[in-house]
Design an enzyme around this catalytic site. Structure first.
Site, short mmCIF file in Angstrom:
data_model
loop_
_atom_site.label_atom_id
_atom_site.label_comp_id
_atom_site.label_asym_id
_atom_site.label_seq_id
_atom_site.Cartn_x
_atom_site.Cartn_y
_atom_site.Cartn_z
N THR A 257 2.72 -6.99 2.80
CA THR A 257 1.55 -6.37 3.14
C THR A 257 0.91 -6.97 4.25
OG1 THR A 257 -0.49 -5.23 2.10
CG2 THR A 257 -0.05 -7.66 1.50
N ASN B 2 0.81 -1.21 -0.04
CA ASN B 2 0.00 -0.29 -0.13
C ASN B 2 0.98 1.37 -0.01
OD1 ASN B 2 -3.15 -0.50 0.05
ND2 ASN B 2 -2.22 -2.05 1.50
N ASP C 141 11.20 0.82 -0.02
CA ASP C 141 10.36 1.02 1.37
C ASP C 141 8.69 1.17 0.77
OD1 ASP C 141 9.48 0.97 3.92
OD2 ASP C 141 10.34 2.84 4.47
N GLY D 125 5.33 -1.50 10.77
CA GLY D 125 4.29 -0.74 11.70
C GLY D 125 5.20 0.49 12.48
N HIS E 211 11.56 -5.04 10.68
CA HIS E 211 12.00 -3.66 10.96
C HIS E 211 12.62 -3.53 12.13
CE1 HIS E 211 9.36 -3.00 7.50
NE2 HIS E 211 9.68 -1.47 7.69
N GLU F 53 14.69 1.29 13.24
CA GLU F 53 14.39 2.39 12.50
C GLU F 53 14.38 3.72 13.29
OE1 GLU F 53 10.44 1.91 10.83
OE2 GLU F 53 10.68 3.26 9.39
C1 6MZ Z 1 7.41 1.02 9.40
C2 6MZ Z 1 6.03 0.85 7.54
C3 6MZ Z 1 6.92 1.68 7.14
O1 6MZ Z 1 1.21 -3.34 4.66
O2 6MZ Z 1 -0.77 -1.71 3.96
N1 6MZ Z 1 5.01 0.51 6.84
N2 6MZ Z 1 6.39 0.35 8.78
N3 6MZ Z 1 8.18 1.70 9.13
C4 6MZ Z 1 7.93 2.14 7.72
N4 6MZ Z 1 8.76 3.12 7.12
C5 6MZ Z 1 8.49 4.47 6.67
N5 6MZ Z 1 6.33 1.90 5.68
C6 6MZ Z 1 5.35 1.33 5.69
O3 6MZ Z 1 1.37 -1.09 3.58
C7 6MZ Z 1 1.44 -0.04 4.38
C8 6MZ Z 1 2.01 -0.50 5.96
O4 6MZ Z 1 3.34 -0.83 5.71
C9 6MZ Z 1 3.90 -0.58 7.16
C10 6MZ Z 1 2.71 0.20 7.95
O5 6MZ Z 1 2.36 -0.71 8.73
C11 6MZ Z 1 1.62 0.73 6.92
O6 6MZ Z 1 0.72 0.94 7.44
P1 6MZ Z 1 0.36 -2.31 3.57
O7 6MZ Z 1 0.45 -2.91 2.29
#
Ligand code: 6MZ
Length: 338
Positions: free
Chosen positions: A100, A18, A278, A173, A200, A203
């Site tokens: 995802t 997403n 990312d 997340g 992760h 971070e």
């Molecule tokens: C941690 C991240 C992220 O799963 O809905 N997400 N989690 N750090 C980051 N760095 C910026 N970037 C994305 O994709 C979106 C979800 O991925 C995780 C978050 O939970 C976000 O809601 P999906 O496909």
């Protein structure tokens, strides 16, 4: 250099589904979901303008909620998956591991969510045969442990029937939320039953959690921004690559500038690393652009970019046969671009 990088058959190992939808792709998606010129679509277009891009990590998580609205139906989710793959294929990514978080709402259950994504990956593979796609099910650390347990059991279930696609678990997340140790039993059970783990880690600054995570172990480390020198030695000794996401880290403010990015320390320490996007949509980038940034900032030359791609092949969750195929594509590219 940019032309060379665009042509390079790249390997993407850290891409949230997403988060990988660009503004123009979100428009494509809006059109599919709501139809052109419908009130909903026009309202959506107006909101895009307010969708400002340079914010801090906390704010990024609000942006995902916006994208999630568009993918909250079966149709939206299926198209989003296909479009994300289409966009990576257009950037000459030859292998992508999408990740995802299975979600549940009034339109689908978590099992159905995974089912639609897997099916959509299969049909995209026929439409875009040059790109190979795998899937990691993400655990969102901001959600309850029971959801993580369900995600792991679903991933294990899909790995039995669709093991050529579903290969692992991602822990992601908002890093300021949730407690890593609460997720250890679910993650351990996933690992013991054959799923790969991408976590992760580091971070944000949180030395005690980093320690717990490294002691637990992982196949790959997402971000690794706040790893200490000793931690880097650990990563090297255990051959754990850090998934480096330059634009994401700088735009979300966890790294102060490209020059300060820890890719530099990883290169100096000769520690394992891979370049990733990312959230190419949210951060307005592509894998070619990430490589270009690395060449501009750290003076990487063509052969170092090839080496980094080989490193990504090596650390991917693909089978040995699939890895071999990727290396052959790279060799063919090198023959055309000596
Ligand atoms: C941690 C991240 C992220 O799963 O809905 N997400 N989690 N750090 C980051 N760095 C910026 N970037 C994305 O994709 C979106 C979800 O991925 C995780 C978050 O939970 C976000 O809601 P999906 O496909």
């Amino acid at each position: 250099m940019l032309d060379f990088l665009k042509e390079l058959p790249k390997v993407e190992l850290h891409a949230h589904l997403n988060g990988s939808l660009s503004i123009s792709t979100l428009r494509d998606l809006g059109e599919k979901v709501y139809g052109e010129n419908t009130e909903e679509f026009l309202e959506l277009c107006a909101r895009f303008i307010k969708f400002d891009r340079n914010s801090k990590l906390e704010e990024c998580f609000e942006k995902f909620a916006f994208v999630h609205e568009l993918t909250s139906t079966e149709k939206g989710l299926r198209y989003a998956t296909e479009f994300a793959i289409r966009d990576f294929a257009q950037d000459n990514v030859q292998y992508v591991e999408l990740r995802t978080t299975p979600k549940a709402n009034s339109h689908y259950t978590r099992r159905e969510y995974l089912h639609y994504v897997v099916e959509s990956i299969r049909s995209a593979q026929t439409k875009y045969p040059k790109i190979m796609v795998k899937l990691l099910a993400s655990i969102n650390r901001a959600e309850p442990v029971a959801v993580a347990e369900e995600t792991v059991s679903l991933a294990l279930e899909f790995a039995k029937t669709d093991g050529d696609i579903v290969v692992g678990i991602d822990l992601s997340g908002n890093p300021a939320r949730g407690k890593f140790s609460d997720f250890i039993p679910a993650l351990r059970s996933a690992r013991e039953q054959g799923l790969k783990l991408a976590i992760h880690c580091a971070e944000i600054e949180n030395p005690s959690e980093i320690k717990e995570m490294l002691a637990f172990g992982m196949s790959r480390c997402g971000h690794g921004t706040y790893l200490s020198k000793d931690d880097l030695t650990h990563m090297k000794r255990h051959n754990i690559p850090v998934e480096c996401c330059l634009t994401s880290n700088v735009k979300s403010g966890t790294v102060s500038s490209y020059e300060e990015h820890h890719l530099k320390q990883l290169m100096e320490a000769e520690a394992p690393k891979v370049l990733c996007t990312d959230d190419s949509g949210v951060f307005d980038t592509t894998l070619s652009m990430e490589f270009h940034l690395a060449t501009q900032t750290f003076g990487l030359n063509r052969s170092q970019c090839i080496e980094l791609t080989k490193e990504a092949v090596h650390h991917s969750f693909a089978s040995s046969e699939e890895k071999q195929k990727m290396l052959i594509k790279l060799e063919e590219f090198l023959k055309r671009n000596p």
